[in-house]
Scaffold this active site. Structure first.
Site: not given
Ligand code: MTE
Ligand code: LUZ
Ligand code: MOS
Length: 807
Positions: A324, A726
């Site tokens: 990524r 993210e």
């Molecule tokens: N928001 C809160 N409040 N708590 C969390 O742990 N994790 C983040 C983001 N927002 C997180 C958050 C991460 S790393 C990801 S990948 C996404 O939420 C995952 O949730 P979604 O795919 O449903 O947005």
């Molecule tokens: N790829 C990605 C992944 O783009 N995001 C992720 O969180 C992930 N996790 C596992 C394997 N590939």
């Molecule tokens: Mo989020 S780092 O893809 O859990």
């Protein structure tokens, strides 16, 4: 514990999707009634576990004396690797991750044994009493050391396009340098925890704070030597995951399960903060070497980037993280000829893992750093250089990994933000301010974001859901995603309510459970609502279609003309309440529940050439930050931040704005105050909030303007929305570059401040000094430089004079 809670917080007007709604658990959160794993009532006979940790970064284990541990009050059992019934492994992709160390330890904090005791405190106290005899071995700690030793957890990767050498030969300018960007602790408020409860006939229920129940099930089954169907993993919610519970909840789930099966009793393993930070992996720090060629206008014509990640002692998710990063070096810019390399350095530190952005932020910050330098070298505003290099709409629109950018809105979005933030006027005001302020210096920066949405491992882009309509007309929704505070349940409930024409009060989400939806992916890569929303929509649509067919039979007319709206079903001129139609359908033996499935179409990826179509679409954004930096102390403050984010046709603007705000502040912490520091012996010394500074409320800008950019997704995503989890973490690049801009003003923007991240006060002072030293050197050696720099500059290297002027 439970008090009646008013359930009437939902908006009165019927429209479930696209409107601001409170988080489905908001009231429970504020009342302290939301159940986290540690709040689940303990089963009679529950024991508590703690882990015994390595105190060496790299060593042979010569002997382990556990007698003093066993002698501690309350201790019931102590287990080492030899006691694991199945396989001693909790690695998510490559199986290089022992649950408990055998013969050798690879980092300070590595678990060696499990203590089980009557109480949490007794288990923790006993865990420190082991006598382990080590023979120390040389340790590799930093990515630079790993690179020098060619110590990698995976073969290095490379993405090449065009003829980089030729591009460099033709180009009039080259910028070259090194950069270090530190890692970041996830700092979820709820730490890692698992509670394993034995069930009949080799069954096990694991209550676990995890983003990935299915993988926890597999790891536990593997460790116990049982089938997956023996193990059920359940997670109602996490108190934050941020990627830290994507793979690394596995150790805790496995250890609790091993202890539960060995003792035959329920076992809870809850890490305290210090242990959590000592044991688990974090965001990868990156060491970069870059060389970028550009023309007289500032257009990039060739780029070479070599990234070394600190992977830690095992692979974990470092491969996809590095991938990524490679696929986000371009950020919002067209890069014709590139040679991008990434290597996952094997070090004797925690095994680094997912953290919001998953390598994307680390890839993109490198190009932003370079563009910032190009702008300074050419004496131009960085925004102009950024804009010049933006992806085009119909040409200059192919990413280095060959995906065509078909949804590019970065130009419009940035233009809107430039206007609304009054970027140009504030730039002029800041220049005027700095001209008369010798110590306090202001800085401003606008940075864009383009972020690819989908797991970059194609097969992970699938999800399932299970929707039950009960005979009273109430609806229970289960899906494969996990709730970590991001609002996935709220969004999925909105989708289901919309599909069945119901108000939100009638739909409820159940805990995520491996016995309900099988073979789920982690809730990660920002795809949770995209994937599970589609799967739940598929399930709800099937139920609606069956009800429509039934209504057409009962009332006449066409099934396709039946309308579900505001709790009422309209069929051939009849209005029937949803619960009434459901009751009738039940009596007529219509199936009132359904599963649903979704797999994102159009994705492919060739890991050998690093080319393909890894992303479903891109999410865009931009932010402007203004800071003031005290150039004598390195202290700084974010005065104002404006962020504009493309959530597509937002499913829930309130939740999405919350995600943007949270990600912005979290990303700001990564780039400024959060510093991970290992001592020379490889021990992480910043393992508690006392030494590891996450942003507090007072670090938030008083003036914080977050808005969503109006932009339907061109892809057929759930209601044309876009992910928000993210990508906004990259918006506070603007804070980092505003700080760099303020530092740069010390040298009248004539030299590039060598600023690494995090830009702590110490790092800021170091960069200020470096700028002053470079100016002094150039004034001494380069007559052109001294001739063009303003007369005031002459006094800058004279520190006393500057301080005097400030007083
Ligand atoms: N928001 C809160 N409040 N708590 C969390 O742990 N994790 C983040 C983001 N927002 C997180 C958050 C991460 S790393 C990801 S990948 C996404 O939420 C995952 O949730 P979604 O795919 O449903 O947005
Ligand atoms: N790829 C990605 C992944 O783009 N995001 C992720 O969180 C992930 N996790 C596992 C394997 N590939
Ligand atoms: Mo989020 S780092 O893809 O859990």
């Amino acid at each position: 514990m439970n008090h009646p809670i008013p359930r009437d917080l939902t908006a009165p007007a019927w429209t479930a999707v696209g409107v601001a709604r409170p988080h489905e658990s908001a009231e429970l959160h504020v009342l302290g009634q939301a159940t986290y794993t540690d709040d689940i009532g303990e089963v009679h006979g529950t024991l508590h576990a703690a882990l015994g940790l390595s105190s060496k970064a790299h060593a042979k284990i010569l002997a382990i004396d556990l007698a003093p541990v066993r002698a501690c009050p309350g201790v019931v059992a102590v287990y080492t690797a030899a006691d694991i019934p199945g396989t001693n492994d909790c690695g998510p992709i490559i199986h290089d991750d022992p649950i408990l160390a055998v013969d050798e330890v690879l980092y300070v904090g590595q678990p060696i044994f499990i203590v089980v005791a009557d109480t949490h405190t007794n288990a923790r106290r006993a865990a420190r009493k082991a006598n382990v005899t080590y023979e120390e071995l040389p340790a590799i700690l930093t990515p630079q050391q790993a690179k020098a030793a060619a110590s990698y957890v995976l073969p290095p990767m490379q993405l090449v396009r065009g003829d980089v050498q030729a591009a460099f030969e033709k180009a009039p300018h080259v910028v070259k340098g090194e950069l270090f960007v530190g890692g970041q602790e996830q700092f979820y408020l709820e730490g890692q925890i698992a509670y394993a409860i034995p069930k009949e006939n080799r069954g096990l229920l694991v209550q676990c704070s995890t983003q990935h129940p299915s993988e926890m099930m597999h790891v536990v089954a593997h460790a116990l030597g049982v089938h997956s169907h023996n193990v059920t993993v359940e997670c109602r919610r996490m108190g934050g995951g941020f990627g830290g519970k994507e793979s690394q909840s596995a150790l805790w789930a496995a250890a609790a399960s091993i202890a539960a099966v060995r003792t035959g009793r329920p076992v809870k393993l809850r890490a305290d903060r210090d242990d959590d930070m000592m044991v688990t992996g974090k965001r990868h720090c990156f060491f970069y070497e870059y060389e970028v060629a550009y023309d007289d206008d500032g257009r990039i014509v060739g780029a070479k980037l070599d990234m070394t990640l600190r992977a830690g002692y095992s692979a974990d998710l470092s491969g996809p993280v590095a991938t990524r990063a490679v696929c986000h070096f371009d950020n919002a810019y067209y890069l014709s000829d590139v040679d991008i390399r990434a290597a996952c350095g094997k070090t004797n530190t925690q095994s680094n893992t997912a953290f919001r952005g998953f390598g994307g932020p680390q890839g993109a910050i490198a190009i932003e750093y370079v563009i910032d330098e190009i702008a300074r070298n050419l004496g131009r505003d960085a925004l102009d250089i950024r804009r010049l290099n933006f992806y085009g709409k119909t040409e200059r629109n192919e990413t280095p990994y060959r995906q065509i950018v078909v949804d590019n809105v970065i130009g419009e979005l940035t233009a809107e933000l430039e206007q609304s933030s009054q970027y140009r006027a504030r730039r002029a005001a800041i220049e005027a301010y700095n001209a008369t302020s010798p110590v306090l210096k202001k800085g401003l920066a606008l940075t864009p974001v383009k972020f690819g949405i989908a797991f970059n491992v194609t097969h992970l882009n699938q999800a399932g859901a299970l929707v039950h309509v009960y005979v009273d007309g109430s609806v229970l929704v289960n899906h494969g995603g996990t709730e970590m505070g991001q609002g996935i349940n709220t969004k999925v409930l909105q989708v289901v309510a919309h599909e069945l024409g119901l108000n939100m009060v009638h739909v409820r989400a159940s805990a995520t459970d491996t016995s309900k939806v099988a073979n789920t992916s982690a809730t990660a890569a920002s795809t949770g609502a995209d994937l599970n929303g589609k799967a739940a929509q598929d399930a709800a649509r099937q139920i609606r279609e069956r009800l429509s067919a039934f209504a057409a039979k009962a009332y006449g007319g066409e099934a396709a003309d039946v309308v579900f709206r505001n709790d009422i079903v309209h069929a051939n001129g009849n209005d029937v309440a949803f619960p009434e139609l459901v009751r009738m359908a039940y009596l007529a033996r219509v199936q009132l529940w359904s599963d649903g499935f979704y797999a994102t179409p159009g994705l492919h990826w060739d890991p050998k050439t690093m080319t393909g179509h890894p992303f479903s679409y891109y999410a865009y954004g931009a932010a402007v930050s203004e800071v003031v930096v005290d150039t004598l102390t390195g202290e700084w403050k974010l005065l104002r931040a404006d962020a504009l984010y493309d959530a597509g046709n937002s499913l829930n603007p309130a939740i999405d704005i919350g995600q943007v705000e949270g990600a912005f502040i979290q990303g700001m912490g990564w780039l400024t105050t959060e510093q991970l520091w290992w001592n020379g012996a490889g021990k992480l010394m910043t393992h508690a909030p006392s030494t590891y500074k996450i942003p507090g409320i007072s670090d938030c800008p008083e003036d914080f303007r977050v808005r969503l950019f109006d932009n339907r997704n061109v892809e057929d995503s759930i209601h044309r929305s876009k992910a928000t989890g993210e990508p906004p973490l990259l918006l506070p690049f603007s804070v980092f570059f505003a700080i760099r801009d303020a530092i740069s003003s010390v040298g009248e923007h004539r030299v590039n401040p060598p600023l690494n991240a995090p830009a702590t006060s110490e790092e800021i002072l170091r960069a200020v000094d470096a700028v002053r030293a470079e100016v002094a050197k150039k004034m001494g050696t380069d007559p052109n430089f001294s001739a063009t720099i303003s007369s005031k500059m002459g006094s800058v290297p004279n520190f006393e004079a500057t301080v005097g002027a400030a007083k």
